[in-house]
Enzyme design. Sequence first.
Site, PDB file in Angstrom:
ATOM      1  N   ALA A   1      -6.178   6.473  10.295  1.00 14.30           N
ATOM      2  CA  ALA A   1      -5.246   6.452   9.292  1.00 14.30           C
ATOM      3  C   ALA A   1      -5.875   5.487   8.095  1.00 14.30           C
ATOM      4  O   ALA A   1      -6.641   4.814   8.136  1.00 14.30           O
ATOM      5  CB  ALA A   1      -3.815   5.752   9.565  1.00 14.30           C
TER       6      ALA A   1
ATOM      7  N   CYS B   1       2.968   6.730  10.861  1.00 10.51           N
ATOM      8  CA  CYS B   1       2.924   7.341   9.409  1.00 10.51           C
ATOM      9  C   CYS B   1       4.067   8.408   9.036  1.00 10.51           C
ATOM     10  O   CYS B   1       3.809   9.258   8.249  1.00 10.51           O
ATOM     11  CB  CYS B   1       1.785   8.199   9.118  1.00 10.51           C
ATOM     12  SG  CYS B   1       0.017   6.859   9.469  1.00 10.51           S
TER      13      CYS B   1
ATOM     14  N   ALA C   1      -8.077   2.499   9.179  1.00 11.48           N
ATOM     15  CA  ALA C   1      -7.810   1.847  10.441  1.00 11.48           C
ATOM     16  C   ALA C   1      -8.436   3.188  11.400  1.00 11.48           C
ATOM     17  O   ALA C   1      -7.753   3.991  11.723  1.00 11.48           O
ATOM     18  CB  ALA C   1      -6.420   1.585  10.887  1.00 11.48           C
TER      19      ALA C   1
ATOM     20  N   ARG D   1       0.718  -1.237   0.072  1.00 15.90           N
ATOM     21  CA  ARG D   1      -0.094  -0.044  -0.049  1.00 15.90           C
ATOM     22  C   ARG D   1       1.153   1.278  -0.110  1.00 15.90           C
ATOM     23  O   ARG D   1       2.114   1.085   0.229  1.00 15.90           O
ATOM     24  CB  ARG D   1      -0.808  -0.089   1.135  1.00 15.90           C
ATOM     25  CG  ARG D   1      -0.135   0.012   2.647  1.00 15.90           C
ATOM     26  CD  ARG D   1      -0.993   0.269   3.901  1.00 15.90           C
ATOM     27  NE  ARG D   1      -0.211   0.188   5.027  1.00 15.90           N
ATOM     28  CZ  ARG D   1       0.298   0.961   5.541  1.00 15.90           C
ATOM     29  NH1 ARG D   1       0.984   1.994   4.951  1.00 15.90           N
ATOM     30  NH2 ARG D   1       1.321   0.653   6.838  1.00 15.90           N
ATOM     31  N   GLY D   2       0.361   2.454   0.010  1.00 18.99           N
ATOM     32  CA  GLY D   2       0.788   3.385   0.067  1.00 18.99           C
ATOM     33  C   GLY D   2       1.121   3.974   1.646  1.00 18.99           C
ATOM     34  O   GLY D   2       0.575   3.097   2.286  1.00 18.99           O
TER      35      GLY D   2
END
EC number: 2.3.1.181
Length: 292
Positions: A184, A215, A199, A73-74
């Site tokens: 997030a 993050c 999430a 994922r990013g």
Amino acid sequence: MSEFRFVRLGFGPDSVEYQEAWDEQRRVHAARFADEVPDTCLLLEHPPVYTAGRRTEDSERPLDGTPVVDVDRGGKITWHGPGQLVGYPIQKLPRPVDVVAHVRRLEEALIRTCAEFGLRTTRIEGRSGVWVLGDPVEQRPALGGLSLDFDPRLQDDEFDARFNGPEYAPSNAGQRREDRKIAAIGIRVAKGVTMHGFALNVNPDNTWFDRIIPCGIRDAGVTSLSYELDREVTIADVLPVAERHLREVLENAELKPRVVEKTETAGQTGTAGQTGAAGQIETAGQAEKASA
């Protein structure tokens, strides 16, 4: 408008191991691409696990060598675990895919969910996800008895809270009255179909975030519904509310392809990809991602 179904994979004692859920995502993704199933959102809890998107730096990972699952994922590194509602919307979008619009829809559904419990949340420009805004800097409590003018995070781009005591820990951002993330978002789009997702911190032990740079953000922290509302909120409380708002937003969205602007350089004509606060979009033919 498109049909949207929800699949509850497992919660509490039936929480789903990350690899098992990832395998199920890929299975549903293939089925959705082949139009064998409708748009689908998998909802679940995970046992404690750290996952790292492709932009995660080594300095953001746990210092003690705790295992991390590297994913496609990013975004950067985050934590999943008990007390956190995880959702993986697997949705077919028109091409060229507008990744930023998809992220904004997920944010909107989660903002509405929090609002129904009495918590006002918002977006922060340049940072995806859902946030609780902190107090103005001049109204925040001093750290360690020092004026905020001496806050090292304002002077040092490489400041690492993990070496500097609990007063700087991401889980204590609410006590510091700083901006703090409650949800997030990190996604991937392959073959025009989304994967991964969001999430939402309902009532987790947020000290799990203190082992990483959540993050990749050093000057803000994390929070949860239970902390902000000063009362116990459970996954069972939030699940039907989140489903309803996700359905309202995702089913009723007017899905449009991304606007592609033509560019001319050195006598050549091509297309320019769209970028936005949510993250990055790779070049044609590659998977598209948005960051957490």
